[in-house]
Design an enzyme around this catalytic site. Structure first.
Site, mmCIF file in Angstrom:
data_model
loop_
_atom_site.group_PDB
_atom_site.id
_atom_site.type_symbol
_atom_site.label_atom_id
_atom_site.label_comp_id
_atom_site.label_asym_id
_atom_site.label_seq_id
_atom_site.Cartn_x
_atom_site.Cartn_y
_atom_site.Cartn_z
ATOM 1 N N ARG A 44 33.563 22.048 -3.626
ATOM 2 C CA ARG A 44 34.965 22.004 -2.752
ATOM 3 C C ARG A 44 36.075 22.534 -3.569
ATOM 4 O O ARG A 44 36.773 23.493 -3.122
ATOM 5 C CB ARG A 44 35.253 20.792 -2.222
ATOM 6 N N LYS A 134 51.123 16.600 6.405
ATOM 7 C CA LYS A 134 50.586 16.708 7.944
ATOM 8 C C LYS A 134 50.100 15.565 8.329
ATOM 9 O O LYS A 134 49.344 14.617 7.765
ATOM 10 C CB LYS A 134 49.576 17.765 7.795
ATOM 11 N N LYS A 217 53.196 21.781 14.958
ATOM 12 C CA LYS A 217 51.984 22.504 14.839
ATOM 13 C C LYS A 217 51.239 22.137 16.167
ATOM 14 O O LYS A 217 50.439 21.086 16.240
ATOM 15 C CB LYS A 217 51.396 21.838 13.468
HETATM 16 P P1 13P Z 1 42.016 24.718 12.499
HETATM 17 O O1 13P Z 1 43.004 26.008 12.298
HETATM 18 O O2 13P Z 1 40.763 25.202 11.782
HETATM 19 O O3 13P Z 1 42.059 24.104 14.181
HETATM 20 O O4 13P Z 1 42.736 23.693 11.631
HETATM 21 C C1 13P Z 1 44.083 23.480 11.525
HETATM 22 C C2 13P Z 1 44.082 22.014 11.280
HETATM 23 O O5 13P Z 1 45.214 21.824 10.340
HETATM 24 C C3 13P Z 1 43.768 20.957 12.097
HETATM 25 O O6 13P Z 1 44.113 19.779 11.719
#
Ligand code: 13P
Length: 336
Positions: A44, A134, A217
Site C-alpha cells: 500500500r 475529510k 466535496k
Molecule cells: P472517488 O473520486 O474515487 O469517488 O473518491 C473520492 C473520495 O474521497 C471518496 O470519499
C-alpha cells in the site's frame, strides 16, 4: 484573510486539485486485489509513495488526503509521508471519519461515525503535519431514500466534525456524497443533492463553522448508473452548476468534486465543462480517488518495479485534471 481560508485557497487555487489517497485498508485491499496485488502495508505504501514523489505533484496537486496508516508511515528514503507531500508544495490532509454504520430506525441507510475522541486524534494529526481533514457522509437514492432522518443526522455529524476541526486549526473538507447507484434520473439526483447540501449548510451555520475555511466535496449531478437515459456532459455541467449555485453560500471558497465511479475521462470532461460554464464565484476543482489513480494502479500492477511508467501515467492524469479545473482540457490532449 484567515489562516483557514489561506490553507483552503493554497489547496485549490491555480488549477490545483486534491489527490484522494485515503482509501481505508478495506477499500485499498479491494483495489489491489482487483489488479492481483497482495494488500500488505508495504505494498500500500509502495504504490502511494510512487504517486507522492512524482513530478505531477508539483504543478497539479494542492493537497493529498491520507489514511491513518499512511500518515504514520515513512518513505523508502526515510522521510515521513507528510514531509514527502509538503516537499512537493502540497498540503497533507487526513480522513478522520471512521466509516459508516447502519442508521438505526432506517437500517438500509448509513450514518458516518468518528466523533468520539476526535479532538485528541486531531491533535496528533496536526503534529504529524496535517492541515486539512475529510469526513464523508453517504446517501443513496431510491423511492424512499434519502430519508429526512439520514439527511438530518449526517448533516449534523458533518457540522460537529467541521467545528472541531476548525478549532484544531485545520480546514474541514465537507463531503456529502449522493451515490450514483440506481436507476434514478439526473433530475432526481439534482433535487436530492440540493436538499442534502442545503441541510449541511444549515447545520454548519448553526454550529458557527467559518464557511471561508472549508472546502465542499460534492458529487456531480448524474443519471443513476442503472438508468437507461444518459444526459449529455454539457447537461451534467449545467445541472451541477445549478445545484451548487442554489445551495452553497457565497462565502465558501471552493468546491472539489469526488469522481464517484465515473471513468477517468468522464470525470475530466465533466469538470472541464463545469469550469467552462462556471457562472459562480466558486473555484471548481477535483478531489479524485479512482479518477486519478485507476490507470496508474493498472500500470504499476503489471510491473511494480517500473516507477517511471507508473509516474508517467499519474502525471498525465493529474495534468489533464488540472487543465479541466481551468476549463482548458480537450480530448485531443489525452493522446499527446
Ligand atoms: P472517488 O473520486 O474515487 O469517488 O473518491 C473520492 C473520495 O474521497 C471518496 O470519499
Amino acid at each position: 484573510m484567515t489562516e483557514l481560508n489561506k490553507i483552503a485557497l493554497k489547496i485549490i487555487s491555480n488549477g490545483k486539485g486534491i489527490l484522494a489517497a485515503d482509501e481505508s485498508n478495506g477499500t485499498m485491499t479491494k483495489r489491489l486485489e482487483a489488479v492481483k496485488i497482495n494488500s500488505t502495508p508495504e505494498n500500500r505504501l509502495s504504490f502511494r509513495e510512487i504517486l507522492f514523489s512524482s513530478e505531477g505533484m508539483k504543478d497539479c496537486i494542492g493537497g493529498v488526503i491520507l489514511y491513518d496508516e499512511t500518515i504514520n508511515q515513512t518513505s523508502s528514503a526515510g522521510q515521513s509521508i507528510p514531509d514527502l507531500i509538503s516537499s512537493s508544495g502540497a498540503v497533507p490532509g487526513i480522513k478522520v471519519d471512521t466509516g459508516t454504520k447502519e442508521l438505526s430506525d432506517s437500517p438500509e441507510e448509513k450514518i458516518t461515525e468518528g466523533l468520539d475522541g476526535l479532538r485528541d486524534r486531531l491533535k496528533k494529526y496536526y503534529e504529524l503535519g496535517a492541515r486539512f481533514t475529510k469526513w464523508r457522509g453517504v446517501y443513496s437514492i431510491s423511492e424512499k431514500y434519502p430519508s429526512k432522518l439520514a439527511i438530518n443526522s449526517n448533516a449534523n455529524a458533518l457540522a460537529r466534525y467541521s467545528a472541531i476541526v476548525q478549532e484544531s486549526g485545520m480546514v474541514p473538507i465537507v463531503e456529502p456524497e449522493v451515490l450514483m447507484d440506481g436507476n434514478h434520473s439526473a433530475e432526481v439526483c439534482l433535487s436530492k443533492t440540493s436538499e442534502v447540501i442545503k441541510k449541511c449548510f444549515n447545520e454548519l451555520i448553526l454550529h458557527k463553522v467559518d464557511l471561508t475555511g472549508i472546502i465542499l466535496k460534492p458529487n456531480m449531478i448524474l443519471d443513476g448508473n442503472l438508468s437507461k437515459n444518459k444526459i449529455s456532459n454539457e447537461e451534467v455541467s449545467l445541472k451541477t452548476l445549478k445545484c451548487l449555485k442554489d445551495s452553497v453560500p457565497k462565502e465558501v471558497p471552493g468546491i472539489a468534486f469526488l469522481s464517484g465511479g465515473q471513468s477517468e475521462i468522464e470525470a475530466t470532461e465533466n469538470l472541464n465543462l463545469i469550469n467552462k460554464n462556471n457562472n459562480t464565484n466558486f473555484i471548481m476543482t477535483y478531489s479524485y480517488g479512482r479518477a486519478l489513480q485507476q490507470s496508474a494502479l493498472k500500470v504499476w500492477s503489471k510491473d511494480t518495479k517500473d516507477t517511471i511508467a507508473t509516474q508517467n501515467t499519474f502525471n498525465h492524469r493529474a495534468k489533464m485534471c488540472t487543465l479541466a479545473a481551468q476549463g482548458k482540457w480537450a480530448s485531443e490532449l489525452e493522446n499527446k
